[in-house]
Write a protein that holds these residues in place. Structure first.
Motif, mmCIF file in Angstrom:
data_model
loop_
_atom_site.group_PDB
_atom_site.id
_atom_site.type_symbol
_atom_site.label_atom_id
_atom_site.label_comp_id
_atom_site.label_asym_id
_atom_site.label_seq_id
_atom_site.Cartn_x
_atom_site.Cartn_y
_atom_site.Cartn_z
ATOM 1 N N TYR A 59 -117.104 -3.695 98.091
ATOM 2 C CA TYR A 59 -117.335 -3.012 96.807
ATOM 3 C C TYR A 59 -116.101 -2.183 96.429
ATOM 4 N N PHE A 60 -115.621 -1.417 97.396
ATOM 5 C CA PHE A 60 -114.458 -0.574 97.108
ATOM 6 C C PHE A 60 -113.174 -1.395 97.045
ATOM 7 N N LEU A 61 -112.952 -2.227 98.040
ATOM 8 C CA LEU A 61 -111.642 -2.891 98.157
ATOM 9 C C LEU A 61 -111.417 -3.937 97.070
ATOM 10 N N LEU A 67 -106.258 1.828 95.157
ATOM 11 C CA LEU A 67 -106.479 3.244 95.486
ATOM 12 C C LEU A 67 -106.744 3.419 96.978
ATOM 13 N N CYS A 68 -106.521 2.343 97.732
ATOM 14 C CA CYS A 68 -106.733 2.397 99.179
ATOM 15 C C CYS A 68 -105.391 2.220 99.884
ATOM 16 N N ILE A 84 -110.020 5.064 101.642
ATOM 17 C CA ILE A 84 -110.655 4.150 100.685
ATOM 18 C C ILE A 84 -111.238 4.986 99.546
ATOM 19 N N SER A 85 -110.898 4.614 98.313
ATOM 20 C CA SER A 85 -111.278 5.442 97.157
ATOM 21 C C SER A 85 -111.691 4.580 95.980
ATOM 22 N N LYS A 86 -112.210 5.254 94.962
ATOM 23 C CA LYS A 86 -112.475 4.563 93.702
ATOM 24 C C LYS A 86 -112.232 5.522 92.535
ATOM 25 N N LEU A 87 -112.269 4.982 91.332
ATOM 26 C CA LEU A 87 -112.026 5.786 90.133
ATOM 27 C C LEU A 87 -112.899 5.249 89.012
ATOM 28 N N ALA A 103 -113.952 7.865 99.394
ATOM 29 C CA ALA A 103 -115.168 7.398 100.058
ATOM 30 C C ALA A 103 -115.048 7.428 101.576
ATOM 31 N N MET A 104 -113.892 7.074 102.077
ATOM 32 C CA MET A 104 -113.725 6.978 103.533
ATOM 33 C C MET A 104 -112.302 7.382 103.909
ATOM 34 N N LEU A 105 -112.207 8.070 105.043
ATOM 35 C CA LEU A 105 -110.902 8.514 105.543
ATOM 36 C C LEU A 105 -110.976 8.565 107.055
ATOM 37 N N ALA A 106 -110.016 7.994 107.725
ATOM 38 C CA ALA A 106 -109.990 8.097 109.190
ATOM 39 C C ALA A 106 -108.579 7.865 109.719
ATOM 40 N N THR A 107 -108.277 8.581 110.791
ATOM 41 C CA THR A 107 -107.045 8.349 111.554
ATOM 42 C C THR A 107 -107.461 8.032 112.987
ATOM 43 N N SER A 108 -106.831 7.047 113.556
ATOM 44 C CA SER A 108 -107.112 6.695 114.952
ATOM 45 C C SER A 108 -106.905 7.922 115.844
ATOM 46 N N SER A 109 -107.823 8.144 116.795
ATOM 47 C CA SER A 109 -107.845 9.413 117.535
ATOM 48 C C SER A 109 -106.525 9.738 118.227
#
Ligand SMILES: CC(C)(COP(=O)(O)OP(=O)(O)OC[C@H]1O[C@@H](n2cnc3c(N)ncnc32)[C@H](O)[C@@H]1OP(=O)(O)O)[C@@H](O)C(=O)NCCC(=O)NCCS
Length: 191
Positions: A59-61, A67-68, A84-87, A103-109
């Motif tokens: 849906y987002f991508l 925007l990702c 991952i974002s939307k507008l 919508a989503m944000l992550a960095t590998s630990s």
């Protein structure tokens, strides 16, 4: 397996030794789906209490891939971070506003606390500004101090507390970054 494309804590050059060279930040495009979508899902779902289905990612991508942004390890090409974002136009405001949503944000630990998520979010916000966004919003778990601090450093403010927002019963903050208001006060867009 494509999930191996996530750089995890077993990576030979961990946070302790630092990254060997400049990180690559790339904008998502559909050609990257095969190589990176399984790794994106693995990285995001690792820290989520509510895993998303493949359709949520698509849906987002599919609609807002521009925007990702991905942070890619310079030598191994493994995925280190993702935003991952939307507008969309928000009709309930008068006049309607163009609202970005992270919508989503992550960095590998193994690679946290090196400014990677901050850079990814800045890139997403810059891309939203280019497309005329009025504001950017998101929700984050109340107890997620690293995320709340990161966003507040970028100028986001707490607009609402959402009680029992998540399925696991925990509450969230809605955070908002007013882009146009910032522009009015300083004469330029600043985040
Ligand atoms: C929240 C999360 C994305 C932060 O990722 P990160 O890459 O570690 O974030 P950053 O490095 O940009 O910022 C974190 C810290 O690093 C510091 N930092 C920023 N730039 C830096 C740099 N160039 N060098 C060293 N440290 C830096 C920041 O000051 C910040 O520290 P502070 O919060 O104590 O002030 C990460 O912890 C994560 O993936 N968590 C699990 C998923 C999650 O919670 N996502 C958010 C959902 S809303």
């Amino acid at each position: 397996m494509a999930e191996d494309a996530v750089a995890d804590s077993k990576a030979s050059d961990s946070k302790a030794t630092g990254l060997p060279a400049e990180l690559r930040y790339i904008q998502y495009s559909h050609e990257l789906e095969k190589q990176y979508l399984p790794a994106i899902r693995a990285l995001i779902s690792k820290d989520l209490s509510e895993p998303y289905s493949i359709y949520v990612y698509r849906y987002f991508l599919y609609q807002w891939g521009d925007l990702c942004f991905l942070a890619i390890h310079p030598t191994t090409s493994l995925l280190i971070g993702i935003v991952i974002s939307k507008l969309e136009t928000h009709q309930s405001h008068s006049p309607p506003t163009l609202r970005g949503y992270i919508a989503m944000l992550a960095t590998s630990s193994a690679y946290r606390n090196q400014g990677i998520a901050t850079t990814l979010v800045r890139k997403a916000i810059d891309a939203m500004i280019e497309r005329g966004a009025d504001e950017v919003v998101l929700e984050t778990e109340e107890s997620n101090t690293p995320a709340v601090k990161l966003y507040e450093r970028l100028g986001f403010i707490r607009s609402k507390k959402l009680h029992r927002y998540y399925l696991n019963g925990s509450s969230a903050y809605r955070l908002v970054l007013h882009l146009k208001r910032t522009m009015d006060m300083s004469g330029e867009v600043g985040i």
